[in-house]
Design an enzyme around this catalytic site. Structure first.
Site, short mmCIF file in Angstrom:
data_model
loop_
_atom_site.label_atom_id
_atom_site.label_comp_id
_atom_site.label_asym_id
_atom_site.label_seq_id
_atom_site.Cartn_x
_atom_site.Cartn_y
_atom_site.Cartn_z
N LYS A 9 48.85 -91.05 50.70
CA LYS A 9 47.68 -91.30 49.84
C LYS A 9 47.47 -92.81 49.65
O LYS A 9 48.35 -93.62 50.00
CB LYS A 9 47.90 -90.59 48.50
CG LYS A 9 47.97 -89.07 48.61
CD LYS A 9 48.05 -88.43 47.24
CE LYS A 9 48.14 -86.93 47.34
NZ LYS A 9 48.11 -86.29 46.00
N TYR A 49 39.91 -80.88 48.61
CA TYR A 49 40.45 -80.48 47.31
C TYR A 49 39.59 -79.42 46.62
O TYR A 49 39.66 -79.27 45.40
CB TYR A 49 40.60 -81.71 46.42
CG TYR A 49 41.84 -82.55 46.73
CD1 TYR A 49 43.11 -81.96 46.82
CD2 TYR A 49 41.75 -83.92 46.92
CE1 TYR A 49 44.23 -82.72 47.09
CE2 TYR A 49 42.87 -84.70 47.20
CZ TYR A 49 44.12 -84.07 47.29
OH TYR A 49 45.24 -84.82 47.55
N ASN A 112 50.74 -89.65 43.48
CA ASN A 112 52.05 -89.10 43.87
C ASN A 112 52.34 -89.29 45.37
O ASN A 112 53.07 -88.51 45.98
CB ASN A 112 52.17 -87.63 43.44
CG ASN A 112 51.16 -86.73 44.12
OD1 ASN A 112 50.28 -87.21 44.83
ND2 ASN A 112 51.30 -85.44 43.93
N HIS A 115 50.50 -86.13 50.32
CA HIS A 115 50.02 -84.74 50.25
C HIS A 115 50.60 -84.00 51.46
O HIS A 115 50.68 -84.57 52.54
CB HIS A 115 48.49 -84.69 50.31
CG HIS A 115 47.97 -83.31 50.57
ND1 HIS A 115 47.76 -82.40 49.55
CD2 HIS A 115 47.66 -82.67 51.72
CE1 HIS A 115 47.33 -81.27 50.07
NE2 HIS A 115 47.26 -81.40 51.39
N GLU A 126 43.56 -77.62 56.99
CA GLU A 126 43.55 -79.08 56.75
C GLU A 126 43.62 -79.86 58.07
O GLU A 126 42.98 -80.90 58.21
CB GLU A 126 44.71 -79.45 55.82
CG GLU A 126 44.48 -78.93 54.41
CD GLU A 126 45.66 -79.05 53.47
OE1 GLU A 126 45.49 -78.75 52.29
OE2 GLU A 126 46.77 -79.43 53.91
P1 CMP Z 1 48.29 -82.80 46.09
O1 CMP Z 1 49.49 -82.14 46.67
O2 CMP Z 1 47.59 -83.80 46.91
O3 CMP Z 1 47.26 -81.66 45.66
C1 CMP Z 1 46.46 -81.69 44.52
C2 CMP Z 1 46.67 -82.93 43.73
O4 CMP Z 1 46.15 -82.93 42.43
C3 CMP Z 1 48.15 -83.16 43.53
O5 CMP Z 1 48.75 -83.52 44.74
C4 CMP Z 1 48.16 -84.20 42.44
O6 CMP Z 1 48.13 -85.52 42.96
C5 CMP Z 1 46.84 -83.93 41.73
N1 CMP Z 1 47.09 -83.49 40.36
C6 CMP Z 1 47.73 -82.38 39.98
N2 CMP Z 1 47.75 -82.31 38.62
C7 CMP Z 1 47.11 -83.42 38.16
C8 CMP Z 1 46.79 -83.92 36.88
N3 CMP Z 1 47.17 -83.27 35.77
N4 CMP Z 1 46.13 -85.10 36.79
C9 CMP Z 1 45.74 -85.75 37.93
N5 CMP Z 1 46.01 -85.31 39.18
C10 CMP Z 1 46.69 -84.16 39.29
#
Ligand code: CMP
Length: 143
Positions: A9, A49, A112, A115, A126
């Site tokens: 990311k 998403y 985070n 993905h 995807e």
């Molecule tokens: P990802 O695995 O990319 O898939 C969905 C994403 O939503 C997840 O990683 C997080 O980065 C994001 N996400 C999940 N919960 C929250 C939250 N409470 N606030 C912001 N982002 C979130």
């Protein structure tokens, strides 16, 4: 052979973690089958998403994932979908175990770092969304 979609990311790219992340999957023994550094458009982010569109953080999620380049990748290997998820750690880096990518490098659930597809169905979807067939390379790799 099983394939998964992994994406460093914008925070991972900004923090110079792409090499470290690629290294972990290479060292594990998985094969890189496709990779591109790209800027995600608003439309692509919303499609990717889509399942989160009713969540309160959807706007923030789309804004973040389009905020800078990502490294989109296809990785291949036995059980790569589940194993890559284990190597990434839990979605919230504060809950991710040390030794995992998010456990070692992340602090916030939004930023985070990486993905990864969560099932065979999402991996297929995807990979198709991010890659054309001619961008996925087939080659022999020594173990
Ligand atoms: P990802 O695995 O990319 O898939 C969905 C994403 O939503 C997840 O990683 C997080 O980065 C994001 N996400 C999940 N919960 C929250 C939250 N409470 N606030 C912001 N982002 C979130």
């Amino acid at each position: 052979m099983e394939q998964t979609f992994l994406m460093v990311k914008p925070d991972g790219v900004q923090r110079n973690l792409t090499g470290e992340i690629v290294n972990r999957f290479e060292r594990k023994g998985f094969k890189l089958a496709g990779a591109k550094l790209m800027q995600i458009t608003d439309d692509l982010a919303k499609t990717h998403y889509g399942e989160h569109q009713d969540k309160p953080f959807f706007g923030e999620l789309v804004e973040f994932i389009t905020s800078g380049p990502v490294l989109a990748m296809v990785w291949e290997g036995d059980n790569v979908i589940a194993t890559a998820r284990d190597m990434m750690g839990k979605t919230n880096p504060l809950e991710a175990a040390p030794g995992t990518i998010r456990g070692d490098y992340g602090v916030t659930v939004g930023k985070n770092i990486i993905h990864g597809s969560d099932s065979h169905e999402s991996a297929e979807k995807e990979i198709k969304l991010f890659f054309n067939d001619n961008e996925i390379v087939s080659y022999e790799k020594q173990d």
